[in-house]
Scaffold this active site. Sequence first.
Site, short mmCIF file in Angstrom:
data_model
loop_
_atom_site.label_atom_id
_atom_site.label_comp_id
_atom_site.label_asym_id
_atom_site.label_seq_id
_atom_site.Cartn_x
_atom_site.Cartn_y
_atom_site.Cartn_z
N ARG A 198 49.63 43.70 46.37
CA ARG A 198 49.50 43.39 44.93
C ARG A 198 50.05 44.52 44.08
NH1 ARG A 198 45.28 39.41 45.64
NH2 ARG A 198 44.60 38.51 43.70
N ARG A 211 34.73 29.57 42.46
CA ARG A 211 34.68 30.99 42.82
C ARG A 211 34.05 31.82 41.71
NH1 ARG A 211 40.61 32.57 44.94
NH2 ARG A 211 40.05 34.38 43.68
N ARG A 230 41.74 39.54 35.62
CA ARG A 230 42.63 39.42 36.79
C ARG A 230 44.09 39.33 36.34
NH1 ARG A 230 40.11 34.40 39.38
NH2 ARG A 230 41.69 34.57 40.99
N LYS A 233 49.66 30.56 45.27
CA LYS A 233 49.91 31.24 46.55
C LYS A 233 49.03 30.67 47.67
CE LYS A 233 48.79 35.41 45.10
NZ LYS A 233 48.31 35.11 43.75
N ARG A 280 39.71 25.16 38.95
CA ARG A 280 39.88 25.24 40.42
C ARG A 280 38.55 25.08 41.14
NH1 ARG A 280 43.11 30.17 43.11
NH2 ARG A 280 41.43 31.47 42.33
P1 AMP Z 1 42.65 36.22 45.42
O1 AMP Z 1 41.87 35.30 46.31
O2 AMP Z 1 43.98 36.60 46.01
O3 AMP Z 1 42.77 35.72 44.01
O4 AMP Z 1 41.84 37.58 45.35
C1 AMP Z 1 40.51 37.62 44.82
C2 AMP Z 1 40.07 39.05 44.60
O5 AMP Z 1 40.09 39.76 45.85
C3 AMP Z 1 40.96 39.89 43.69
O6 AMP Z 1 40.68 39.68 42.31
C4 AMP Z 1 40.60 41.31 44.15
O7 AMP Z 1 39.33 41.70 43.65
C5 AMP Z 1 40.46 41.12 45.65
N1 AMP Z 1 41.77 41.32 46.33
C6 AMP Z 1 42.51 40.37 46.97
N2 AMP Z 1 43.67 40.88 47.46
C7 AMP Z 1 43.65 42.19 47.11
C8 AMP Z 1 44.56 43.26 47.29
N3 AMP Z 1 45.73 43.08 47.89
N4 AMP Z 1 44.21 44.49 46.82
C9 AMP Z 1 43.03 44.69 46.20
N5 AMP Z 1 42.13 43.72 45.97
C10 AMP Z 1 42.43 42.47 46.42
#
Ligand code: AMP
Length: 213
Positions: free
Chosen positions: A88, A160, A171, A13, A127
């Site tokens: 999400r 990360r 996750r 994404k 990554r």
């Molecule tokens: P990502 O960069 O999209 O993989 O998001 C990293 C982390 O940010 C996730 O594992 C959640 O802890 C938090 N996060 C990102 N987007 C959301 C969301 N829409 N709702 C809740 N937590 C989020």
Amino acid sequence: MKTVLLGAPGSGKGTIAGDLAVQEGFEHISTGELLRDAMAQKTELGIQITDTMNSGSLVDDDIVLKLVLQKVEAVNKDKGLILDGYPRTAKQAVDLNKAFAEKKIFIDKAVYLDIDNNVVVKRLTGRRTCSKCNSIFHIDYMPPKTEGICDSCGSELYTRSDDKEETILNRIDVYEKEIASLLDYYKQEGILVTVDASGSKAETYEKIKKILI
Ligand code: AMP
């Protein structure tokens, strides 16, 4: 065109949305990036969410929606908008629809990046992310020209804190609990498109570009 990108962590994404921003002028809003920025800046919010982020669980719905709406206000939506990592859950999708409707913003497409979990784990453990511009690389599949350095801006790459195996598994678990009802929601809205995201970055990019442009 207003789009939400749905898919497992590591489905691509962020990479695809980043490329669409650079190449096609879309505004890319990543909730993960917004939350990581808050953590890096050690704001009150950043400190509050650190444990949740590092465990791979979801941050509180109201916090994330507020961040999204603030960012949406700040960007030029005429160019096209891509939400990456939000919503999400089906509840977040309903909340977003309601909040957007009040602003007369309507989502045109929900694009689901479909990918096998085994591929996802490999992608995430290798990554590397740019500490400045958030460009994404992979030590095997998409290595930078110079190890540890971002091709786009020359800054240092980092792993990360949630890209370690134990957190990755959580996750994926969180994702699997929520994805079916989230997809159902957008299917019922009549705007869901599914894309096979197991191929190369270029292949997936071209498929999505055809849908959005
Ligand atoms: P990502 O960069 O999209 O993989 O998001 C990293 C982390 O940010 C996730 O594992 C959640 O802890 C938090 N996060 C990102 N987007 C959301 C969301 N829409 N709702 C809740 N937590 C989020």
